[in-house]
Scaffold this motif. Structure first.
Motif, mmCIF file in Angstrom:
data_model
loop_
_atom_site.group_PDB
_atom_site.id
_atom_site.type_symbol
_atom_site.label_atom_id
_atom_site.label_comp_id
_atom_site.label_asym_id
_atom_site.label_seq_id
_atom_site.Cartn_x
_atom_site.Cartn_y
_atom_site.Cartn_z
ATOM 1 N N GLY A 130 0.837 -1.190 0.000
ATOM 2 C CA GLY A 130 0.000 0.000 0.000
ATOM 3 C C GLY A 130 0.871 1.238 0.000
ATOM 4 O O GLY A 130 2.070 1.169 0.301
ATOM 5 N N CYS A 132 1.118 5.533 1.055
ATOM 6 C CA CYS A 132 0.633 6.581 1.941
ATOM 7 C C CYS A 132 1.475 7.835 1.689
ATOM 8 O O CYS A 132 2.692 7.737 1.520
ATOM 9 C CB CYS A 132 0.760 6.131 3.392
ATOM 10 S SG CYS A 132 -0.284 7.029 4.557
ATOM 11 N N CYS A 145 -0.560 10.662 7.513
ATOM 12 C CA CYS A 145 -1.480 9.829 6.737
ATOM 13 C C CYS A 145 -1.649 8.506 7.451
ATOM 14 O O CYS A 145 -0.859 8.145 8.337
ATOM 15 C CB CYS A 145 -0.964 9.616 5.316
ATOM 16 S SG CYS A 145 0.574 8.655 5.211
ATOM 17 N N TYR A 147 -3.368 4.205 6.998
ATOM 18 C CA TYR A 147 -3.796 3.140 6.099
ATOM 19 C C TYR A 147 -4.285 1.979 6.948
ATOM 20 O O TYR A 147 -3.621 1.601 7.927
ATOM 21 C CB TYR A 147 -2.628 2.701 5.219
ATOM 22 C CG TYR A 147 -3.034 2.086 3.899
ATOM 23 C CD1 TYR A 147 -3.169 2.867 2.764
ATOM 24 C CD2 TYR A 147 -3.275 0.725 3.792
ATOM 25 C CE1 TYR A 147 -3.536 2.311 1.547
ATOM 26 C CE2 TYR A 147 -3.644 0.160 2.573
ATOM 27 C CZ TYR A 147 -3.763 0.961 1.459
ATOM 28 O OH TYR A 147 -4.143 0.412 0.259
ATOM 29 N N THR A 148 -5.446 1.411 6.597
ATOM 30 C CA THR A 148 -6.009 0.322 7.396
ATOM 31 C C THR A 148 -6.510 -0.802 6.486
ATOM 32 O O THR A 148 -7.712 -0.980 6.307
ATOM 33 C CB THR A 148 -7.171 0.840 8.273
ATOM 34 O OG1 THR A 148 -8.153 1.447 7.418
ATOM 35 C CG2 THR A 148 -6.685 1.845 9.287
ATOM 36 N N PRO A 149 -5.612 -1.587 5.876
ATOM 37 C CA PRO A 149 -6.044 -2.682 4.998
ATOM 38 C C PRO A 149 -6.415 -3.930 5.795
ATOM 39 O O PRO A 149 -5.949 -4.141 6.922
ATOM 40 C CB PRO A 149 -4.791 -2.927 4.146
ATOM 41 C CG PRO A 149 -3.655 -2.573 5.055
ATOM 42 C CD PRO A 149 -4.148 -1.419 5.896
ATOM 43 N N PHE A 232 -4.159 8.466 -1.970
ATOM 44 C CA PHE A 232 -4.059 7.150 -1.352
ATOM 45 C C PHE A 232 -3.623 6.067 -2.333
ATOM 46 O O PHE A 232 -3.387 4.940 -1.936
ATOM 47 C CB PHE A 232 -5.403 6.786 -0.705
ATOM 48 C CG PHE A 232 -5.777 7.716 0.418
ATOM 49 C CD1 PHE A 232 -5.190 7.582 1.649
ATOM 50 C CD2 PHE A 232 -6.672 8.744 0.214
ATOM 51 C CE1 PHE A 232 -5.506 8.443 2.682
ATOM 52 C CE2 PHE A 232 -7.002 9.607 1.238
ATOM 53 C CZ PHE A 232 -6.413 9.457 2.479
ATOM 54 N N ARG A 233 -3.529 6.402 -3.636
ATOM 55 C CA ARG A 233 -3.012 5.456 -4.622
ATOM 56 C C ARG A 233 -2.242 6.249 -5.672
ATOM 57 O O ARG A 233 -2.677 6.365 -6.825
ATOM 58 C CB ARG A 233 -4.150 4.643 -5.253
ATOM 59 C CG ARG A 233 -4.863 3.739 -4.267
ATOM 60 C CD ARG A 233 -5.934 2.931 -4.972
ATOM 61 N NE ARG A 233 -5.367 1.957 -5.888
ATOM 62 C CZ ARG A 233 -5.013 0.729 -5.548
ATOM 63 N NH1 ARG A 233 -5.152 0.323 -4.311
ATOM 64 N NH2 ARG A 233 -4.521 -0.103 -6.450
#
Length: 370
Positions: A130, A132, A145, A147-149, A232-233
């Motif tokens: 991922g 960030c 930032c 991220y919670t995958p 975010f991407r």
């Protein structure tokens, strides 16, 4: 949520940026934060009013006279009077020739870079990745930032905060935690008791972070000179992948009327699921479901790049997104105008819009998970 924690997001909200759901709920119920939001809005309006009072600037007309110039090449200049000795001029020409013929190589410094740091993390050893993005210029709205995958039957939580920068090296405050056997993650509550550790990140170097109950996270960084549109991407390709359904800044048009405009509400994606479906909820409109596979009560729609066309209830609809949504040429669409989000999603509010991409069976079921 405390007012001090929500204060920095009030300014971001006035700038048209999207803020975390927990903060939005707090501002909506807190009189102090609402007053601050109204004050910021009033200041912005007053500044625009004052700017409108400024008289227009007029430029004086100017006539341009054409002058004849005699161009001389370098060798002619060498035979004319000069303010430096001819020997020095000849040496300068020789040096230019040496440099242009690549006989002298100068290595550029790697220091500096841009003010934007793209962090890429990879879960070892299975390779879940991922991105960030944070800024290193001290901007309080963009210098952190998260991220919670979903990984290994649970949720991984990562939070990065800019601390300092020394040339190519950036110091980050990192919080990392893992919730096993869970499909939800509360960005504020679940990070509250997680200790922050200091990590230095440098381009082309890899740092590893241990996450209790999960394993190691490999972290790398890359500097950019601009803030990507998709924060975010940032490395997202234009073409969608196989079995990928994604939505960026959707706008729904019915006839000649704009039904909903979520152009500032970010990005939703589902990769690898052949039954991916989009749910759009909007106050007063209910729920729209758009799926890559047929389902009961749905009508057929056509896909072309970032446009999805369909007809519902005798009216033509057009869904526009900032990027192509899917490789499929057809989708299936349904509309439930009586749908209430609060009846199907925990802690959801019926007065706030939302869109997400999930597996179709999960959206058609009773309870929807975040």
């Amino acid at each position: 949520m405390k007012c001090d924690e929500a204060a920095e997001f009030v300014s971001a909200l006035c700038d048209g940026e999207t803020i975390p759901r927990e903060v939005a709920e707090h501002i909506g119920t807190c009189e102090v934060c609402r007053a601050r939001l109204n004050a910021y809005s009033a200041i912005g309006v007053e500044l625009k009013r004052v700017a409108s009072l400024e008289p227009p600037v007029t430029m004086k007309a100017r006539s341009w006279e054409k002058e004849q110039r005699i161009r001389m090449n370098w060798w002619q200049r060498g035979r004319t009077a000069m303010k430096i000795p001819r020997f020095a001029f000849a040496s300068m020409l020789a040096l230019i020739l040496v440099l242009s013929s690549s006989l002298v190589l100068v290595r550029a410094r790697t220091g500096g870079g841009g003010p934007v740091l793209v962090l890429t993390f990879k879960l070892l050893p299975d390779g879940t990745t991922g991105d960030c993005i944070i800024t290193t210029d001290g901007n309080a709205r963009t210098n952190q930032c998260g991220y919670t995958p979903g990984v290994r039957g649970g949720m991984l939580g990562l939070k990065f905060r800019f601390v300092s920068r020394d040339g190519d090296r950036t110091q980050l405050g990192v919080k990392a935690t893992y919730k096993s056997h869970s499909d939800t993650f509360h960005f504020i509550d679940d990070f509250k008791d997680v200790p922050e550790r200091m990590v230095w990140v440098e381009p082309s170097e890899k740092e590893q972070i241990a996450v209790s109950g999960l394993g190691e996270i490999e972290l790398t960084g890359e500097y950019l000179d601009h803030l990507p549109l998709l924060r975010f991407r940032p490395k997202e390709a234009l073409d969608p992948q196989k079995n990928e359904f994604r939505v960026v800044a959707p706008v729904l048009i019915r006839g000649k009327e704009v039904v909903l405009n979520l152009s500032e509400n970010g990005y939703s994606i589902d990769s690898g699921d052949p039954e991916a479906a989009l749910m759009i909820y909007y106050p007063g409109e209910g729920r729209y479901l758009i799926s890559t596979v047929p389902f009961e009560g749905a009508v057929d729609g056509t896909v072309k790049l970032g446009q999805i066309k369909f007809n519902l209830e005798g009216q033509d609809y057009l869904l526009l997104t900032a990027m192509p949504t899917t490789r499929s040429e057809h989708v299936w669409v349904s509309h439930d105008p009586q749908y209430k989000l609060s009846e199907h999603m925990q802690d959801a509010r019926d007065d706030l819009p939302m869109f997400m991409v999930r597996k179709l069976s999960g959206l058609l079921g009773g309870q929807i998970h975040h």
